[in-house]
Design a protein around this motif. Sequence first.
Motif, PDB file in Angstrom:
ATOM      1  N   ASP A 114     -23.938  90.091  45.785  1.00  0.00           N
ATOM      2  CA  ASP A 114     -24.114  89.772  47.207  1.00  0.00           C
ATOM      3  C   ASP A 114     -23.807  90.986  48.080  1.00  0.00           C
ATOM      4  N   PRO A 126     -28.358  82.995  44.125  1.00  0.00           N
ATOM      5  CA  PRO A 126     -29.000  83.998  44.969  1.00  0.00           C
ATOM      6  C   PRO A 126     -28.056  84.544  46.019  1.00  0.00           C
ATOM      7  N   MET A 169     -31.628  90.901  48.175  1.00  0.00           N
ATOM      8  CA  MET A 169     -31.701  90.615  46.750  1.00  0.00           C
ATOM      9  C   MET A 169     -32.426  91.730  46.022  1.00  0.00           C
ATOM     10  N   GLN A 228     -33.178  89.254  41.039  1.00  0.00           N
ATOM     11  CA  GLN A 228     -32.562  88.099  41.679  1.00  0.00           C
ATOM     12  C   GLN A 228     -33.617  87.219  42.340  1.00  0.00           C
ATOM     13  N   SER A 263     -29.496  96.538  45.746  1.00  0.00           N
ATOM     14  CA  SER A 263     -29.062  95.973  47.030  1.00  0.00           C
ATOM     15  C   SER A 263     -28.419  97.048  47.902  1.00  0.00           C
TER      16      SER A 263
END
Length: 554
Positions: A161, A196, A202, A206, A223
Amino acid sequence: MKRHQTADLEPIQFGGRYTLLRRLAIGGMAEIYLARQAAMAGFEKEVVIKRLRAELADDPRIVEMFLDEARIGALLNHPNIVHVYDVDEHDGIPYIAMEYIVGEELNELCRRGLMHGRFLPIEHAVELIRQAAHGMGYFHAKRGAEGTPLHDQPLEIVHLDISPTNLLVTQDGTMKVIDFGIARARGQRQRSDVIPGKLSYMSPEQAERSSNGSVDHRSDIFSLGIVLYEITVGKRLFRGPASEVVEKLVTAQVEPPTFARRNFPAALEAIVMRALEKHPADRYQSAYDLADDLETFLRDDRLHSGPVRVARYLDMLTHASGGQRRPELVSEAEIRRADGGDDLDFDSQVFDGFKPSEGAPGPEQAPEWEDPEQPEADVAKALGMELAELRALRTPVPMRPSGMAAVSGKETPRTPSADEEPSGVTNPIEKVEAEDAPVPKKQRAVTDEGDGDPGDVDIATDDEPPTQPITPTPLPGAMKSPASGERSSKPGFQLTPPNATPAVSPAKHPRAQTPVPVVGSSLLARSTPSRLPWVLVGTLIVAVLALVAYIVMT
């Protein structure tokens, strides 16, 4: 744009050694508080308390994710990663104590620069991503500690993330990677789904929701490459409707930075494009290599940056917003110019010292930096998921049998007997929450709770009211303060070996179902009902039989 939901509190004792001072935010999974930790000899330390929301405390899956975040954070000790100090529970609900940071999210920093026509200078943008890559390389390479089941084995931590809302810039110019809420590591309870991250950040694997193990540490590098592109070029990379964004992600359709900014340095463009390669094998294989190439670029192009220079840029933005400058950041050269009687205004000199370079975005381009809100139904369709599945993955909700009442995570209150007087004591935290209701949709603290950006497609229930804007303070991110690198050294805080198979039962307290030992005696498994009465009865029976036998023998 999402803002922080803050509320001052009367000092509340919490967890036996903390005092809650202020609520910083409410996220989809947790509530964030500023707290003071006190100990002997006048020891005091400001920390952030991240407390699992009470309505989620009876879902073993959510509790496990929450404790996974604490377990991973406790393993990491790096200047570019938020520190985790402790984990325990209060009133039956787990919480994490972590570093309290004075700073702001990277996306907020970029927006402030746009507003004042002084977008983040390219040398500072590169320096901040270099620091983030350094921290990323550290947790990607982390190995199991001595004395643990995974001793000296790669832990294979993947953040999953990485985005500007999970990258904090402290007021002293240091980048911090935060929010390991959906991170994955070796030894965790295996998840059959790929959770996700934020849609616009992403990796292709992903977005494809790969389940064949192809989502590894190189996904984080992609990312971070998106963030590097955006803050050096000055515009968002993947914008538009959810279906278009997913298509661009899956195919890795990336225009070179020179298409948007003609004078973009060729050496930096090569670094950006390598980080954004579609196939993981073609990207940087280590975040350390990315950090090294960024440092080499700054040196070869004779661009000067570093924490102090970044801090002075932040100080300039604060000054431009009407705030006071930090005296310690005023350079000797500025003081000499001011004392020399120059005709130029001192404040103007400070502001002009950060004139944007050619091609840098200005205030008129601010709308292009923003992403439109993405309807969650469109996001689910673009990812090939059911809406309920997406909500379950991104914003966990309690899994209760139909008809079961909501629970708070505390013991069921006992009805007092006729000869007892009701105490009338209530939970002060719940009282504050009730007074502040309704809870806005998607609130986020400048700490380790991953909500935030409009284009980041964080999922929340439709029946929640819209977010209420909060007036920002003059000082950037004045809701955090630096904390030392001191970390808790409590024993038993480790990831489980890959073959561990935790048993999940519908027990009332899910903290007892965690597959590994955890910090805090109150998080240890509940003991079974006491066997002492039966032991006493058995002893008495044996004594009687012995007495009878003695009488018969005599």
